[in-house]
Structure formats: structure tokens, C-alpha cells
Design an enzyme around this catalytic site. Structure first.
Site, PDB file in Angstrom:
ATOM      1  N   THR A 307     -72.545  48.909 -35.834  1.00  0.00           N
ATOM      2  CA  THR A 307     -71.605  49.880 -35.281  1.00  0.00           C
ATOM      3  C   THR A 307     -70.559  50.346 -36.290  1.00  0.00           C
ATOM      4  O   THR A 307     -70.003  51.433 -36.144  1.00  0.00           O
ATOM      5  CB  THR A 307     -70.895  49.296 -34.044  1.00  0.00           C
ATOM      6  OG1 THR A 307     -70.217  48.091 -34.408  1.00  0.00           O
ATOM      7  CG2 THR A 307     -71.909  48.997 -32.948  1.00  0.00           C
ATOM      8  N   CYS A 308     -70.250  49.523 -37.288  1.00  0.00           N
ATOM      9  CA  CYS A 308     -69.263  49.932 -38.294  1.00  0.00           C
ATOM     10  C   CYS A 308     -69.739  51.135 -39.103  1.00  0.00           C
ATOM     11  O   CYS A 308     -68.933  51.872 -39.659  1.00  0.00           O
ATOM     12  CB  CYS A 308     -68.960  48.783 -39.256  1.00  0.00           C
ATOM     13  SG  CYS A 308     -68.030  47.426 -38.510  1.00  0.00           S
ATOM     14  N   PHE A 309     -71.075  51.282 -39.172  1.00  0.00           N
ATOM     15  CA  PHE A 309     -71.625  52.299 -40.063  1.00  0.00           C
ATOM     16  C   PHE A 309     -72.492  53.329 -39.334  1.00  0.00           C
ATOM     17  O   PHE A 309     -73.178  54.134 -39.974  1.00  0.00           O
ATOM     18  CB  PHE A 309     -72.457  51.612 -41.162  1.00  0.00           C
ATOM     19  CG  PHE A 309     -71.704  50.503 -41.857  1.00  0.00           C
ATOM     20  CD1 PHE A 309     -70.649  50.791 -42.700  1.00  0.00           C
ATOM     21  CD2 PHE A 309     -72.031  49.174 -41.623  1.00  0.00           C
ATOM     22  CE1 PHE A 309     -69.938  49.769 -43.324  1.00  0.00           C
ATOM     23  CE2 PHE A 309     -71.330  48.142 -42.241  1.00  0.00           C
ATOM     24  CZ  PHE A 309     -70.282  48.449 -43.093  1.00  0.00           C
TER      25      PHE A 309
END
Length: 340
Positions: A307-309
Site C-alpha cells: 500500500t505504501c507504493f
């Protein structure tokens, strides 16, 4: 609530979920706003209620003052939404149109009633489009609660003022205001106060639709826009697995598409700019990416989300049926399956 407002506006939160290791490069913060908003605005807890039967938009509940410290909760809710906007995160809530108008300081209109109370809307439209005198209306209404009839005057001495052609527009304006703010004035004031503590009125130059997109993104998933703003690592747009993936997305309902989006990015909301507005760990724009999962386990593993990327690792499944089964199970059985 004791934090200085100026400090709060500048504050950058960093989220670590209990039992999970790793740094917050944006994904956990997105998920934080998503999960907190899902609970805070859930009608089950009584602060808010659904705007109408069959609707998934919410409004302030007229019964919410029964909740301990209700006004503090509404001020907190306003701050929470405002802080999400300031930090450029989306929240998982769609309000009725009149709620966005309250945040913007705009007057309610009869059109705001159409999706909330169609019968009431039609009755007021009838008054506007016809001679009201045969209806024998006054600037007062009667309401019954637990067998007790109470009269509410829309203006001073309203029960003695007949609704006629010359004043029917004023009557409709007051009726709209009454219907949309009945029992919620104090709560709305607290909610708006909290929101404007984070975002001053001077920069709230949006219309209600734009504010909705800014707060919650867009509810309808445009698959063509999503596909046009996707990049691939290890695959290309003509790879079998990619063709199968987009076939599955097109076959999904809008709710399933939103679940898939939340699985991959940490939020089920779409930015105001569309999918080209997705942001990565450093705050810069970062498109949705499908990366090949080179695992030897093949059909036995599930897609994995980062989810960070805004990235999903997609195994090289051997058939469309396997891909659809694995992807669907991943998004339906967990809210954060394999996130990193």
C-alpha cells in the site's frame, strides 16, 4: 482536542499498527484514516445516520445529543476530516450534499432534499409550481411525537401568517432549512467548527461536489481511467495475466472494484484528479503498478499488495479462472491481505 490548532495543522503523523513492523511511508497513514473514518462515521454508533433509506451517504443524527460528550465528538470529527484534507489523505465517508454545504457555509436549497426525502421534496415543489392558497398552509408545522402534537413556527407569529403566492418561496426556504437542520444545529456547529479549525474559510473556495471529491474521492470507479494510469513491471499490457486482470476488474461490481482499490492502496477512495492522482510513499504522484511475482509457487499463492507504493505483486497464474479466484478471495477475506 487539547492540541494547539496551529501545531495540529503543521503536524505530520506517523502510524505504526500494533504487532506490525515497518516504517510509515504513506500506506499505514492512508489505512489509518480509512479505518478510523469507517468507525467514526458508522451510523451504528449514533453520531451519524444514513441520509435516506437505501443510501450510503450519511448525515448528522438528530438523536446524537444523547451520546455522552456528543459535541466534543463532532468537533473531533470535523478536525479529523479537516486534518485528512490538509495532509492529503482520503476518508471513507460520503456525506449528504447538505453536509458539504454546511462545511462551506452555503445555504441549503430544495434540491438537497431530492435524494433524502423525495416525498417532502415533491410536496415543496408542488407549492412552488402552484397556487398555495387552497392548501391553507401557514408558516408553522405540527409534529407528533409519542402521541404529543407540537407546533413549530418557522418565523415569528408564523402560525398566523398564511402562505400565499408572494411569500411561498420564503416558506419553501424555511421548510428546507427546518427539514435539513432539525435537531442537529448544535452538532453541525461543532462539526463545522472542528473542520474550520483545520481549514480556514478563506481557502474553502470549492463547490459541494469538489469538496466531496477532496474529502472522499470519487465513489464510481472508472476502469478505463484506472487502466490508462497503470504501469507494469515484469509484465506488459498484452501479457495474458494483465489481460485477465482487467477482464476481472470489468466484470466486478463497483463495490468489488472499491475493495480491490483499498486492498492495493490502503483506501477505497479515488483522488479528485482520478487515478493519475494516486500518491506514493514520498508524497509524489505514483501510479498503480502491477509487478510480476516470481514465486515458484505459481497458482498456490495470492496477490500481494504494497500500500505504501500503490503496487500489487501478481503471480503468473496459468489461467483466467485461477487469477479471478485468487484475486477475489484476497480482497473479500481480508481488509489488508499481505500488505507491506
Amino acid at each position: 482536542m487539547t492540541c494547539n490548532v496551529r501545531d495540529l495543522r503543521k503536524m505530520k503523523i506517523s502510524i505504526t499498527f500494533e504487532g506490525e513492523e515497518g516504517l510509515d511511508y504513506g500506506g499505514p497513514s492512508r489505512e489509518f484514516y480509512f479505518f478510523v473514518s469507517r468507525e467514526l462515521f458508522n451510523p451504528y454508533y449514533g453520531l451519524f445516520e444514513y441520509s435516506s433509506v437505501g443510501s450510503y451517504t450519511v448525515q448528522i443524527s438528530p438523536h446524537s445529543l444523547d451520546i455522552p460528550d456528543a459535541l466534543q465528538w463532532f468537533r473531533f470529527a470535523g478536525r479529523f476530516v479537516g486534518m485528512a484534507v490538509v495532509q492529503e489523505y482520503l476518508v471513507d465517508v460520503f456525506f449528504g450534499r447538505h453536509v458539504y454545504k454546511a462545511l462551506l457555509g452555503l445555504a441549503y436549497s430544495i434540491d438537497d432534499l431530492e435524494v433524502i426525502d423525495l416525498e417532502f421534496f415533491n410536496s415543496l415543489k408542488y407549492v412552488l409550481e402552484n397556487d398555495p392558497e387552497p392548501l391553507a398552509l401557514t408558516f408553522a408545522i405540527e409534529e407528533q411525537s409519542f402521541g404529543v402534537i407540537t407546533e413549530y413556527e418557522l418565523m415569528k407569529n408564523g402560525s398566523k401568517i398564511a402562505v400565499v403566492e408572494d411569500n411561498k418561496k420564503k416558506y419553501v426556504e424555511l421548510m428546507v432549512q427546518y427539514r435539513l437542520s432539525k435537531g442537529t444545529n448544535k452538532q453541525t456547529e461543532a462539526f463545522v467548527k472542528g473542520f474550520k479549525e483545520m481549514i480556514p474559510s478563506s481557502i474553502l473556495t470549492f463547490d459541494p461536489q469538489e469538496l466531496e471529491w477532496l474529502i472522499a474521492g470519487q465513489a464510481q470507479v472508472d476502469v478505463a481511467d484506472w487502466k490508462a494510469n497503470t504501469t507494469y513491471w515484469g509484465y506488459d499490457q498484452d501479457s495474458d495475466q494483465i489481460l485477465w486482470f482487467w477482464r476481472v476488474v470489468k466484470e466486478y461490481s463497483n463495490e468489488q472494484r472499491l475493495r480491490l482499490l483499498q486492498f492495493i492502496t490502503g483506501t477505497s477512495s479515488i483522488p479528485l484528479e482520478g487515478f493519475k492522482g494516486l500518491k506514493g510513499s514520498d508524497g509524489s504522484y505514483q501510479l498503480f503498478t502491477i509487478d510480476m511475482d516470481y514465486s515458484d509457487d505459481g497458482d498456490d499463492v495470492f496477490p500481494r499488495a504494497h500500500t505504501c507504493f500503490n503496487r500489487m505483486d501478481l503471480p503468473a497464474y496459468t489461467s483466467y479462472e485461477v487469477l479471478k479466484r485468487k484475486l477475489t478471495r484476497a480482497i473479500e477475506e481480508t481488509e489488508a491481505f499481505g500488505n507491506a
